[in-house]
Structures are given as C-alpha cells and as structure tokens.
Write a protein that holds these residues in place. Structure first.
Motif, PDB file in Angstrom:
ATOM      1  N   LEU A 112      16.101  -3.401  70.043  1.00  0.00           N
ATOM      2  CA  LEU A 112      17.497  -2.973  70.152  1.00  0.00           C
ATOM      3  C   LEU A 112      18.340  -4.006  70.879  1.00  0.00           C
ATOM      4  O   LEU A 112      19.486  -4.280  70.499  1.00  0.00           O
ATOM      5  CB  LEU A 112      17.581  -1.622  70.862  1.00  0.00           C
ATOM      6  CG  LEU A 112      16.982  -0.413  70.133  1.00  0.00           C
ATOM      7  CD1 LEU A 112      17.088   0.832  70.996  1.00  0.00           C
ATOM      8  CD2 LEU A 112      17.679  -0.184  68.794  1.00  0.00           C
ATOM      9  N   VAL A 120      22.575   3.362  66.527  1.00  0.00           N
ATOM     10  CA  VAL A 120      21.200   3.752  66.201  1.00  0.00           C
ATOM     11  C   VAL A 120      21.221   5.106  65.500  1.00  0.00           C
ATOM     12  O   VAL A 120      21.856   6.043  65.983  1.00  0.00           O
ATOM     13  CB  VAL A 120      20.317   3.846  67.471  1.00  0.00           C
ATOM     14  CG1 VAL A 120      18.921   4.330  67.105  1.00  0.00           C
ATOM     15  CG2 VAL A 120      20.261   2.520  68.194  1.00  0.00           C
ATOM     16  N   THR A 122      18.644   8.010  64.430  1.00  0.00           N
ATOM     17  CA  THR A 122      17.274   8.390  64.771  1.00  0.00           C
ATOM     18  C   THR A 122      16.978   9.824  64.378  1.00  0.00           C
ATOM     19  O   THR A 122      17.884  10.612  64.073  1.00  0.00           O
ATOM     20  CB  THR A 122      17.015   8.169  66.272  1.00  0.00           C
ATOM     21  OG1 THR A 122      15.633   8.413  66.569  1.00  0.00           O
ATOM     22  CG2 THR A 122      17.886   9.085  67.128  1.00  0.00           C
ATOM     23  N   SER A 127      12.313  11.275  69.214  1.00  0.00           N
ATOM     24  CA  SER A 127      13.273  11.361  70.323  1.00  0.00           C
ATOM     25  C   SER A 127      12.662  10.923  71.651  1.00  0.00           C
ATOM     26  O   SER A 127      13.344  10.317  72.480  1.00  0.00           O
ATOM     27  CB  SER A 127      13.833  12.781  70.439  1.00  0.00           C
ATOM     28  OG  SER A 127      12.794  13.729  70.620  1.00  0.00           O
ATOM     29  N   VAL A 130      12.578   7.035  71.567  1.00  0.00           N
ATOM     30  CA  VAL A 130      13.935   6.480  71.552  1.00  0.00           C
ATOM     31  C   VAL A 130      14.638   6.738  72.880  1.00  0.00           C
ATOM     32  O   VAL A 130      15.354   5.865  73.403  1.00  0.00           O
ATOM     33  CB  VAL A 130      14.742   7.062  70.376  1.00  0.00           C
ATOM     34  CG1 VAL A 130      16.194   6.621  70.438  1.00  0.00           C
ATOM     35  CG2 VAL A 130      14.121   6.639  69.051  1.00  0.00           C
ATOM     36  N   LYS A 131      14.423   7.900  73.447  1.00  0.00           N
ATOM     37  CA  LYS A 131      15.045   8.227  74.732  1.00  0.00           C
ATOM     38  C   LYS A 131      14.606   7.243  75.813  1.00  0.00           C
ATOM     39  O   LYS A 131      15.422   6.742  76.604  1.00  0.00           O
ATOM     40  CB  LYS A 131      14.667   9.665  75.123  1.00  0.00           C
ATOM     41  CG  LYS A 131      15.385  10.206  76.347  1.00  0.00           C
ATOM     42  CD  LYS A 131      15.014  11.672  76.551  1.00  0.00           C
ATOM     43  CE  LYS A 131      15.802  12.292  77.698  1.00  0.00           C
ATOM     44  NZ  LYS A 131      15.471  13.739  77.865  1.00  0.00           N
ATOM     45  N   LEU A 134      16.159   3.750  75.097  1.00  0.00           N
ATOM     46  CA  LEU A 134      17.580   3.652  75.437  1.00  0.00           C
ATOM     47  C   LEU A 134      17.789   3.455  76.932  1.00  0.00           C
ATOM     48  O   LEU A 134      18.726   2.770  77.358  1.00  0.00           O
ATOM     49  CB  LEU A 134      18.318   4.902  74.953  1.00  0.00           C
ATOM     50  CG  LEU A 134      18.448   5.049  73.428  1.00  0.00           C
ATOM     51  CD1 LEU A 134      18.991   6.417  73.068  1.00  0.00           C
ATOM     52  CD2 LEU A 134      19.344   3.959  72.860  1.00  0.00           C
ATOM     53  N   ARG A 140      24.097   0.736  76.080  1.00  0.00           N
ATOM     54  CA  ARG A 140      23.637   1.813  75.200  1.00  0.00           C
ATOM     55  C   ARG A 140      24.437   1.803  73.897  1.00  0.00           C
ATOM     56  O   ARG A 140      25.677   1.861  73.914  1.00  0.00           O
ATOM     57  CB  ARG A 140      23.796   3.175  75.884  1.00  0.00           C
ATOM     58  CG  ARG A 140      23.336   4.371  75.028  1.00  0.00           C
ATOM     59  CD  ARG A 140      23.641   5.683  75.731  1.00  0.00           C
ATOM     60  NE  ARG A 140      23.422   6.831  74.863  1.00  0.00           N
ATOM     61  CZ  ARG A 140      22.311   7.564  74.831  1.00  0.00           C
ATOM     62  NH1 ARG A 140      21.316   7.248  75.632  1.00  0.00           N
ATOM     63  NH2 ARG A 140      22.206   8.602  74.026  1.00  0.00           N
ATOM     64  N   VAL A 143      24.605   6.550  69.327  1.00  0.00           N
ATOM     65  CA  VAL A 143      23.405   7.206  68.796  1.00  0.00           C
ATOM     66  C   VAL A 143      23.813   8.372  67.891  1.00  0.00           C
ATOM     67  O   VAL A 143      24.603   9.230  68.293  1.00  0.00           O
ATOM     68  CB  VAL A 143      22.489   7.703  69.927  1.00  0.00           C
ATOM     69  CG1 VAL A 143      21.251   8.400  69.343  1.00  0.00           C
ATOM     70  CG2 VAL A 143      22.074   6.553  70.831  1.00  0.00           C
ATOM     71  N   ASP A 145      22.088  11.379  65.330  1.00  0.00           N
ATOM     72  CA  ASP A 145      20.837  12.078  65.043  1.00  0.00           C
ATOM     73  C   ASP A 145      20.775  12.579  63.606  1.00  0.00           C
ATOM     74  O   ASP A 145      21.761  13.130  63.098  1.00  0.00           O
ATOM     75  CB  ASP A 145      20.677  13.300  65.959  1.00  0.00           C
ATOM     76  CG  ASP A 145      20.476  12.925  67.406  1.00  0.00           C
ATOM     77  OD1 ASP A 145      19.441  12.318  67.714  1.00  0.00           O
ATOM     78  OD2 ASP A 145      21.366  13.233  68.227  1.00  0.00           O
ATOM     79  N   GLY A 158      22.005  12.036  70.342  1.00  0.00           N
ATOM     80  CA  GLY A 158      23.263  11.364  70.080  1.00  0.00           C
ATOM     81  C   GLY A 158      24.499  12.210  70.285  1.00  0.00           C
ATOM     82  O   GLY A 158      24.433  13.391  70.654  1.00  0.00           O
TER      83      GLY A 158
END
Length: 546
Positions: A112, A120, A122, A127, A130-131, A134, A140, A143, A145, A158
């Motif tokens: 990223l 992003v 996702t 999650s 990705v969480k 991030l 950041r 985001v 979802d 997101g």
C-alpha cells in the motif's frame, strides 16, 4: 530517394488506435448486452449491466480526484466486484493493484505504501489483515467495503460500501481509451524472493495482447463459461478478466476453491474452462467418484505453477478433462509459454501424453521470443534436451519494468531479453522443459514463497544458529518449504520440530510455514556459503509429503 511508403501515409485517428483491453468490454456490451457475464450464487448480471457498473466505478473514482498515475488497491476474493475493477479502475486512468489475499499485514502495508494507494477496495473476509495493515500506513487511503451477501463474518472498515460508492458515479460516464498503449494498467507484486517484493508494472498493450493470446492458445471458442478457481489477484487472473470480455464469456465466481462447488458449477453452469495450480487438479483427482459423476461435456483445464506431475495430468485426462500446461512469470503477464499439442502425439499412450504435457512448451502466439541460453554470454544452448540454460523471453508480453526500481529493471532486461532466473533444457522440437529454479523459489499451491523470507523468520527464533530453506516435494501442494536448521549448542536436543513450526506460524502467513524441519550442520563451501543444491537433493530424498 525517399521511401514512397512513408509519404502521406502517417498514422491518424482513422487508422491507428492504442491497444487496450478496455475496448473488449465496450464491444461485447454493445453486441451482447443481454448475454450473461457473471454468476455469483443467485446474482446474475449481463454484459450490459457489468459495463454500466464499470463506468460508474470509473466515474466515482474520478470524482474523488483519482485518475492518471494514481493507484487503486484491491483486496477481494473471486467475486463480481473483482471482475469489475479490472475495467473500472483503468478506465478512470488509475492503475489497478490487486493484492494477494494470502499475505500478512506487514506485506500488505508495504505494498500500500510502495504503490502509494489512494483508495482500497476490500472484503469483510480480509478485514483483520487490512485493518492491521492500515494501522502501519502513515497515510491512510480511502477505504471502500464490498459487503458480499455470501460471506458471514469480518467487519466493515471503510466510509461506505461498494454499492453506495458506485452511486457516486455516472452511468453514462464517457468511456475513454488510454492516450498511450504503453500507459500502466496494473501493478502486481512479486513474492519478494530477495527481500521486499518488487512491483511489476503491466501496460495496456500487453494486457490486450495476452487477453487475446489466451483465446487463441486455448482455442476457447465463442462464449466460454469460465470457473474462477484461479485467484484474480494473481497476475490479474493471468489476464482472463480481459479475455472473457473479449470472448463475451461467462465468469462463474468461486469464493473458496473446494471440490464440491467446483464439480457442482461444472455440472449446473456447464463450465467448460478453468485454470489453476497442480494442487487444484490433484484435489479434483482425489475426490470421491460419486462427486465426479455426471459431467457429460468437455472441460478444458489450464495448469501453471510448479510443473504438474505427469500422474496428475494423467488422472485429469482419464476423468475426461483436457489439460493444457502453460508457463510464465508475474513479469510476463502470467502465461507466455504453452505446451502446444501436436497431432502426431494423438496415438501416444495416456502416460506418454501426460509426460509430453508436463513440459512447459513454446512461446505464446503474441510473444516475440523465447530461448534457453547461457546467461553469461546470452548464447542459445543446444536443443538436445540435456544442456541446462536460463529461460529468456522478449516481446509484447513482458512488463514495463519494476516500479521505483530502475536498477532491478535494468538487470532483468540486460542484453535485450527478460531474464527469468529459471533453468531449463531445450528439446529438439523447440519445446522447453524447466529443470530447476535459480532463484530458489518454493512454489506451493501455485504461490511463490521466498526462502529468504522464511529463513529470516527462522533466524529470529532464540534457539536457531543457522537456517536454510529449500523445496520439498508435496503430494498436495506441489512443493512446501523444508527447513534445515542448526541449533545453538545450549539448545541441541531440547528444541523439537513442532516448536519451530509453531513459532513460524506466529510470524508469517500459514502457507509459507515449513512443514519439515531437519536439524543438523549445514553443508558449506570453503568460504562459508551454504550449499543449497545439496540440501535440495536431500529434501528430494526425503520423499513427497502426503
């Protein structure tokens, strides 16, 4: 005297258009707007609907200030939205970066940041990873979802979901091809065989040509029905999202690769094409007979990754599936070599056919050059099926280069050829056959594993003094990491294999963890370099894991 064929015959808007796979979906949606494009459970969308959604995505990205030179990262399974981003993101001018969903948070965070992702997209399934990723990013990204109806669990990270984001866009967004076919269309990261992964940049021209190559090399015919057993994050699904748009085919989505839904989809949706690593074929081979029963149509299978054992190919052929073996790298848009079938082989036994199909083959129709040569002088080796050399490629199916890494790009393109790092022999008929991997990559279930990365984790264990990792044959995965470990004197006899494996599981993605630990001194040269070729032979002598 001036060449008469150059006078008044310049390229112009009427006789020259930049090549881009974006043209495929526009054409198919205009000719077959009602034809089925995607199947996901009870969700079924036509090519007209998919094209509209792709235009809305491109428009929504532009309205957020995302366009030419920006990166949009994707962390999705094989669902309809993953197909859509292959058109909507590049149509906005941005570069598509599909992330390997099997990676850990540290690797995702690196990608990223290195790719400077502005947005992003996702899925709840990822999650947790990705969480964490991030949190490691100093800046950041936006985001969005995907809230898939067919997955339970995870959390939304997101500001809004994908469907709401599409509503920000215009359905009549003006579709535009790139101003230059050399413009970047996607970013794919390697597995980091020498440290951090390298960002491989694809161009619109190569994506267009390989999309068509897949149709020609595989004789896909009209309106193929394709099952997504191959991850779409891997080399952009080997370019098949673009292939299926060109062929006006149907994508049958599959969140998880298991035998039951594969055989179910083949029977109910009349799937006639799918791709995968040898592990997928082996899984289907070993499925119960009653699960395999009831398939009455021809199914074509394209396999890549570690060379599939002849026995696996033989098993698929006996089931009535037709197997095509292909070979390539992330740097070559996925497959750029195919084991083209010859009519003269038709009378061969099933066993001999499987042996022939296990070879990597000859260059794709739109790849200009393929050779096996001595890497020190770039001279082709004899086509005797015995002399080892490195595999080299050149042509339109080779990447632009490595993102932000000109030194690596220059090294990869030295001498006017792309250096694969794979060692092979060249047969008399021009077919290549890979014998070893000079980069020491372990290919497990179609995924590349860096031995250096695994070794780095092993060295973090307080009891480990030295470590080296090589590939061990595995009946299920093709190959798995085998670690040779020398313990510190005070820990000899005290630390067991299970403890080392458990430690590795806390440090890396599960598929990278060694399944075998061998304790003892490591073979070395007089200068102290570990002799991995000895360890590779020892790992082979251990036999295949089952």
């Amino acid at each position: 005297m001036q060449n008469p064929y150059e006078l008044g015959l310049d390229r112009n808007a009427a006789n020259f258009v930049n090549l881009s796979p974006l043209s495929f979906i526009e054409r198919t949606a205009s000719i077959y707007p009602e034809r089925l494009a995607v199947v996901h459970g009870d969700t079924r969308r036509s090519w007209g609907e998919v094209f509209t959604r792709c235009r809305k995505l491109a428009s929504a990205l532009n309205k957020r200030g995302i366009g030419l030179g920006d990166t949009v990262a994707i962390m999705l399974p094989n669902i309809p939205e993953m197909l859509e981003v292959h058109f909507g993101v590049p149509a906005s001018g941005a570069v598509l970066n599909t992330l390997n969903v099997r990676l850990d948070a540290d690797a995702i965070a690196f990608m990223l940041q290195h790719g400077q992702a502005k947005l992003v997209i996702t899925d709840r399934e990822f999650s947790d990873t990705v969480k964490k990723a991030l949190r490691l990013c100093p800046v950041r990204p936006i985001v969005i979802d995907v809230d898939d109806l067919y997955y339970e669990g995870g959390e939304l990270l997101g500001e809004k979901n994908y469907e709401a984001f599409l509503e920000e866009g215009d359905a009549d967004f003006e579709w535009k091809l790139p101003d230059d076919e050399w413009q970047a269309i996607s970013l794919n990261y390697t597995s980091g065989t020498t440290g951090n992964p390298k960002g491989v940049v694809y161009h619109h021209r190569g994506a267009y040509l390989n999309g068509i190559c897949n149709i020609v090399a595989w004789d896909m015919g009209k309106h193929p029905v394709y099952l997504w057993t191959l991850p779409m994050f891997h080399c952009n699904g080997w370019c098949f999202p673009w292939t299926l748009a060109a062929a006006a085919g149907t994508s049958v989505c599959l969140r998880a690769v298991r035998p039951e839904p594969i055989f179910k989809a083949i029977k109910e949706e009349k799937v006639n094409h799918f791709c995968g690593a040898p592990i997928v074929l082996n899984m289907l081979n070993n499925s119960p007979a009653e699960m395999k029963a009831g398939i009455t149509h021809l199914v074509k299978v394209m396999v890549a990754g570690a060379a599939p054992p002849a026995a696996v190919i033989e098993g698929m052929e006996r089931m009535g599936f037709n197997v095509t073996h292909v070979y390539g790298l992330t740097e070559t848009f996925g497959p750029c070599v195919s084991c083209v079938w010859q009519d003269r082989w038709e009378d061969a036994s099933v066993e001999e056919k499987a042996r022939l199909k296990a070879r990597q083959g000859v260059r794709y129709p739109m790849q200009q050059g393929l050779m096996v040569a001595d890497p020190t002088n770039m001279q082709p080796v004899p086509q005797d099926g015995k002399t080892l050399g490195e595999v080299f490629m050149r042509g339109n199916l080779v990447m632009k280069g490595y993102l932000k890494n000109p030194a690596a790009s220059e090294e990869a393109f030295a001498g006017g050829w792309f250096h694969s790092g794979d060692l092979a022999v060249w047969h008399e008929d021009g077919y290549i056959e890979i014998k070893d991997r000079s980069k020491d990559i372990v290919i497990s279930g179609g995924e590349n594993i860096s031995t250096i990365e695994v070794e780095d984790v092993l060295y973090r264990h307080p009891a480990v003094m030295e470590a080296a990792v090589v590939a061990r044959p595995d009946a299920k995965w093709g190959e798995t990491p085998c670690a040779y470990v020398t313990l510190k004197p005070q820990f000899e006899g005290e630390v067991k294999e299970e403890e080392i494996i458990a430690f590795c599981k806390t440090q890396m993605a599960g598929y990278k963890v060694p399944r075998t630990i061998v304790f003892g001194p490591l073979p070395k040269t007089s200068t102290g370099k570990i002799q991995k070729f000895i360890l590779r032979n020892q790992a082979k002598e251990l036999g295949s894991l089952s």
